[in-house]
Each structure stands twice: as C-alpha cells, then as structure tokens.
Motif scaffolding. Sequence first.
Motif, short mmCIF file in Angstrom:
data_model
loop_
_atom_site.label_atom_id
_atom_site.label_comp_id
_atom_site.label_asym_id
_atom_site.label_seq_id
_atom_site.Cartn_x
_atom_site.Cartn_y
_atom_site.Cartn_z
N ARG A 61 79.65 54.66 5.25
CA ARG A 61 81.35 54.49 4.84
C ARG A 61 80.76 54.95 6.58
O ARG A 61 81.53 53.30 8.16
N PHE A 62 80.65 56.00 7.52
CA PHE A 62 80.88 56.29 8.78
C PHE A 62 80.19 55.25 9.37
O PHE A 62 80.34 54.18 10.66
N ASP A 63 79.19 54.67 9.30
CA ASP A 63 77.68 54.21 9.65
C ASP A 63 78.57 52.38 9.85
O ASP A 63 78.80 51.56 11.30
N VAL A 64 79.07 52.23 8.87
CA VAL A 64 79.54 50.91 9.09
C VAL A 64 80.69 50.24 9.71
O VAL A 64 81.15 49.93 10.28
N PHE A 65 81.91 51.78 9.41
CA PHE A 65 82.88 51.77 10.28
C PHE A 65 81.98 51.82 12.05
O PHE A 65 83.57 51.24 12.86
N LEU A 66 81.66 53.00 11.90
CA LEU A 66 81.99 52.56 13.69
C LEU A 66 80.99 51.43 13.86
O LEU A 66 81.07 50.75 15.58
N GLU A 67 79.56 51.14 13.87
CA GLU A 67 79.32 49.72 13.41
C GLU A 67 80.16 47.98 14.31
O GLU A 67 80.63 47.62 14.23
N GLN A 68 81.21 48.03 12.93
CA GLN A 68 82.91 47.28 13.18
C GLN A 68 83.61 47.82 14.19
O GLN A 68 83.92 46.55 14.74
N TYR A 69 83.38 49.00 14.64
CA TYR A 69 83.95 48.86 15.89
C TYR A 69 83.09 48.77 16.89
O TYR A 69 83.70 48.07 18.30
N ILE A 70 82.39 48.87 17.24
CA ILE A 70 81.62 48.18 18.26
C ILE A 70 80.89 47.22 18.10
O ILE A 70 81.43 46.09 19.15
N VAL A 71 80.99 46.13 17.22
CA VAL A 71 80.88 45.07 16.99
C VAL A 71 82.13 44.35 17.70
O VAL A 71 82.55 43.15 18.00
N ASN A 72 83.04 44.73 17.06
CA ASN A 72 84.38 44.64 17.39
C ASN A 72 84.93 44.27 18.67
O ASN A 72 85.30 43.33 19.34
N ILE A 73 84.52 45.23 19.26
CA ILE A 73 84.47 45.26 21.22
C ILE A 73 84.15 43.99 21.57
O ILE A 73 84.55 43.52 22.43
N ASN A 74 82.47 43.93 21.21
CA ASN A 74 81.95 43.11 22.25
C ASN A 74 82.13 42.03 22.03
O ASN A 74 81.99 41.12 22.88
N ILE A 75 82.35 41.47 20.88
CA ILE A 75 83.31 40.29 20.26
C ILE A 75 84.46 39.94 21.55
O ILE A 75 84.03 38.97 22.03
N GLU A 76 84.92 40.80 21.32
CA GLU A 76 86.85 40.68 22.41
C GLU A 76 86.05 40.84 23.27
O GLU A 76 86.25 39.83 25.17
N ALA A 77 84.96 41.35 24.28
CA ALA A 77 84.95 41.40 25.70
C ALA A 77 84.46 39.91 26.11
O ALA A 77 84.26 39.73 26.94
#
Length: 709
Positions: free
Chosen positions: A588-604
């Motif tokens: 869960r930690f890995d998945v949520f951290l990855e989601q955080y990174i991916v979301n911001i990358n998409i936003e950027a």
Amino acid sequence: MTKMRLANVTAAQWSAGAPIGEDEPANVFGANVFGQNEQRARLPKQVFRALQRTIERSESLDPALADVVAAAMKDWALERGATHYTHWFQPLTGFTAEKHDSFYAPIGDGTAIAAFSGGELVQGEPDASSFPTGGVRATFEARGYTAWDPTSPAFLLENPNGTFLCIPTAFTSWTGEALDHKIPLLRSIEALSKSAVHALHLLGDTHVERVTTTMGPEQEYFLIDKTYYYQRPDLITTGRTLFGAKPPKGHELDDHYFGSIPERILACMMDTERELLKLGVPIKTRHNEVAPAQYEIAPIFENTNVGVDHQQLLMTVLKNVAHRYDLVALLHEKPFAGVNGSGKHNNWSMSTDGGENLLDPGDTPEENLQFLFFAAAVVKAVDTHQGLLRASVASAGQDHRLGANEAPPAIISIFLGAELENVFTALAEGRVYVSPAGEFMGLGSPALPTLPKDTGDRNRTSPFAFTGNKFEFRALGSNMSPALPNTVLNTIVAEAIDSLVEDVEAAVDAGKTVPEAISAVVGANYREHGRIVFAGDGYSEEWHAEADTRGLLNLRTTPEALPELISEQTLSTFSNYGVLSERELHSRFDVFLEQYIVNINIEAETAADIASTMLLPAALRYLRLVQETGVSVLEGEIRDLVNKFVDAINTLRGVNAVHPDGTDVEAIYMRDRVLTTMAEVREYADALERIVADDLWPLPKYAEILFIK
Ligand code: ADP
Ligand code: MG
C-alpha cells in the motif's frame, strides 16, 4: 458577440425533460438490490437462514449452498433484463473495477442458455496484472482472484442500453494477499467486534455476540456545465484546474451555503438520489455547500462494509447522472485554487447486535460507564496512531486542502465538546464532576454524571470531532474510498479497547469494583492521552505552535505522511490484529507513493502543454495587438510577463523531464521542485489572464465556470 460569451449562453440553456421515474412507483428503495426480501422470496428456507447468519454474524457459508443462491440471483437478474454479470471489486486505485461476463453460453446446437453456477458466483479470476499491487504480485504471476462477499448485497446497474448484475467481491492475489480495500476492511470489522464484545462482557453486558462499526459519509462535490469542462484540458486530464485567476466574487458573501438550489442542479440531484435509492443507498440529505457550484449529498449511516460499497456507488452514480443534465460532477479535492475544496466527513460509531450505539452517552449510569469506556478507547487510539490516521487520508489532491484553512489541519486532534471534556478531565484529576448548570443528577458514584445528549457546541476546524453519539473524522478527501480510514479506525480502536480492558481487569484483580476500575482507568487514560484533545481554532497559528509543544504530529504533505503506513508501530498493530501483513502494508505504501508521483507528473505535463500551446499563443496575439496599436505603456508589462512565462514553462519542462531515482526521493522532488515550478508557471498565466483580451483567452474563467448554472 465573442466566442466565449456564446459558450456561456449555451451553458445556461436548460429545460426540464419528462419527470424522472414517471412510470415507476414512488418508493423505489432497494428495487435493484438482491436484498433480504428477494432472498426470502426466492431461496429455500434453510438456505435463506444460512445466508442471513452469514450476513449478520459473518459465519462462513456452506459452499454447497452457493449454487442455490446463484440460481436465484440469476433468475432475479434475468427477469429484470440483465444480460451480464460482473464481480465488482475495489482495487488499490481507489475506484471500482468490473469485468463483464455474459450469462448466456452457447450449447453447441446453435442456441445458448443462461447459466450461472455457484462457482461463478463465489470466485472469479480477472486478469489482474494491470492493477496496482506495489510489488506483491509480479506480472509474470498475474493470477488474482475475486471472492464473493455475501455480506454486501448484489445489485443491478442500469444503462440506457442494458442492465448487468454486480456482485460485490474481494480481490486477492493467488498467494492470499489482499489486493483491494475490502479484505482489510472486513478483517478490521472482525477485529473490532471481537475486542468490543470482550469488553462488553467485562462491563456486564453478557448477551452481546457481535459489534459492528457504522459509517455515514457526507460527500462534497462540484457540478459545472459540461461546456466549460470540455474546454478545459486540465479538468479533463487531472480533475482540477491548473490555471485560473481568482474571480472577483468567491464565497465571501456566504450566499451559496444552504442557499436555494438552482433548478437544473436540483433536478440532477433528485435523479441521482432516485438512482441511488434503487440501489439501496439510503440517501437522506442534500444542500448547497460553502463554495459556489459546490454541493453535498449524505446517506444515512450503515454497517461499514456496505457503507463503503455504497459510497463507491454514490460517486459513480453522481458522475453518470450529471451527464444526463449536461453537467459534470467534479470529485477532486481541490478543483479550483482559492475556492473551498471538497472533503468527505466520515461519521463513525460502534453498534451491538441488539442495536445499541456504544458511543451514545444515554441517560443511565451503566450506559454512561460503558460510553465513557468506549469514548476513552477512541481517544487513546487516535492519540496513539495520529500519524497513521493522517496517512490514511493522504493524497496529492488532499495536499491542497488539509491545512489550508478550509479543511481540518494536517494535525490530528479530537474535539470532545465542553461537557465531555470536563467529565474526562474530572476523572483524570480524581475529582467528582459537577455540572456547571447543576441540571445533571449526581449518580452516587464518583464522577459518573448523566451526560446530556448533545455534549456541546460544534467545532468546524477539528479533524476528529465527537458529535453527540458518534465521532466524525473530517479529513477524508472527496475523491477517496473511505475504506482505508475506516480500516485504520476499526483496528486502532480494537487495540485500544483491549489495552483498556487489560487495565480494568488488573484494577479489579487488585480489589476494585468494575465501576471503580473503569473510572480509574478512564481517568488514567485521559492523563496519558488528553493531549490529543483540542477545542480551539484548528486553523490558527497558535495551535500549530501548541500542538508542537504537546508533541503532536504535523505531517503537512503526502510524502511526510505515507511512511506512517509502514512504521514499526503500524506494522505491529496491524499484524497483531491480522488486518494487514507487513507485505500488504508495504504494498500500500508503494502504491500510494507511486500514485502521488504519477499524479503530479501528469499535472506538470498537462500544465506545460496548456501553457505553451494555449495560453502563450493567446498572450503573443495580444502582444501583437498591443504593438499594432502602438500603445507603448501596455507593451512593457505584457512583454515582461510573457518573457517570465516562457522561462517558467521551460523550467517546468526541464524539472519534470528527469526525476531522481528512488520513489521516496522522487516524491519529495515532485513536491519541492515540480509542484513549486508549476505554481510559478501558473502565477504568470493567471496574471496574463487578467490583462489579455478576453476574446483571445482560450480557457473559460472561474467566474463563468462557477456562476453560470
Ligand atoms: P450532523 O453532521 O449535522 O450532526 P447528522 O446527525 O444527521 O448530521 O449526521 C450526519 C451523518 O452522520 C449522517 O451521514 C448520518 O447518517 C451519520 N450518523 C448518524 N449516526 C451515526 C452513527 N451512529 N454511526 C455512524 N454514522 C452516523
Ligand atoms: Mg457533519
């Protein structure tokens, strides 16, 4: 008239169609649910009884009975026009997943028959390789199973072109690890029941066999016209606006909150509610929220497992029905900068099989004792696991909201209300509690007052508030599944109950009566954990300073909060209670951290694209217009802004092109470099929006999106 004004006129058009549900009965509650009534009517008596025992007491169902249930469910679904069924599950994406299978199978003679066996009801095997697992399951071992959850009723989803049967299921890897939100939630419900029943027996209530947790969510969301939505690539791709100058009017006038609901919005809400009622979701209230174009919908509370499933359905139905009204429902936590974001209040309590709410203060001494004991357990749990609770609501969207003076601060604290706080304080200090108004009877036992039902005023800034007969965890994001926060709550309260029970037992062994022991233990507990209780303004700077001196955590952002999911303390509690193993927590930690990174990358990436292909060209056209007209006073300002804007866009592209290795470091990089550079790009864009000719600006503005309904 300019292009933009025409869009506004289009957006404002709406005329009512035929009244919804004209040809349906007025009361449609549960009409699309294979619930108790359908089960009773269609199942042999002993199968019906066995199924009810499973639902009420979580007793496992004899697999032999599954065939009978499957046949009845299939007949019901076919009669209602269903052609397909799906195992409906909740992977770690936070959304629901479904893969449809036809009921009809060819039988070789050119015809087909409808078939649906117990095996197909009980177990499915979706190709699970594309769901997030955080390394629990490598793609070469892509096996994942869905398993029927008989405690959440199957339902029919209607589409204009057909109907299909949804069977709530759990989702597991072939090695038995939870790949979803339902399995740990169900495990935590069991854990809490066991601990609470044990405590109740000690407290003298020996008839109780099960305790369930109850959950009532209040969902906030925005509704905007789809004309604007489709003109905004940022909304389409990221769910929030990445650009947009603050409108001249926001919610300052407080004229939206609880205001009268515009006709089209109300029509959409009514339709949404009707669809949800058919699905057995007990919708109760609707109203305007604080921000313009923001609304709230809340069902009556249910047992947490069904409540969480229903909350997922609610979000799906909300989005689907909005389209019928040319509206789009925005569930993002912060769709508009500078405008209040959306959350989800999670009302939570515990209830016995006899229907008694354990957090109801009641008005007899025994109930008070019991109430004080369970309320004390919640205080202990929340103080002990504040970081974990904070982590359970962390996401990129939430970081715009928590601590932004509109939602609870990132510091977890509890608001008890003056009355209850006084009672606990008196117990902690070994005093007899005297009600200030003198209107509460003394009960002959030290510090055991009759508590008033409503124990005080409300506090809007508290993340975790006692509201009369339940606690309200207010830090959830509008877009999130409430499963994890409830899993955490159930587990940590189970642990706290067990710990207090041990203390009470020890005090009884030392010669105290049970009531004396409880008073002493509740008092000691408050001395130890009272620091988590705070009644003041959670938004204030003083609170941040004071929380620090009290030793409370202030985990402002997702990268700071998520490690709490894998702290020693969390790993130990969750494995002690069999809710999540170390591997499951790490995943869960890995998945949520990855989601955080991916979301911001998409936003950027989206921000850079919009800035360079839509906003910059608009600014350049305007610059040329200014140059052509030769009004040189205007030229300097716009040229300067355009230059800075171009620099910022280039910096953003550069910063987001290469990320450092290692997700921990990368997440912090996303927060400290990428988000900040995005903010800089936005600053220039928003400044340009205010000076570039309106008919050249390609994005609908906040004032239009939020105020034209
Ligand atoms: P308010 O938040 O204004 O106090 P209510 O008292 O109606 O409003 O409750 C708000 C939410 O709390 C509703 O969703 C309701 O279903 C839920 N709720 C009420 N009692 C409980 C309970 N015992 N357990 C869980 N949720 C509850
Ligand atoms: Mg509320």
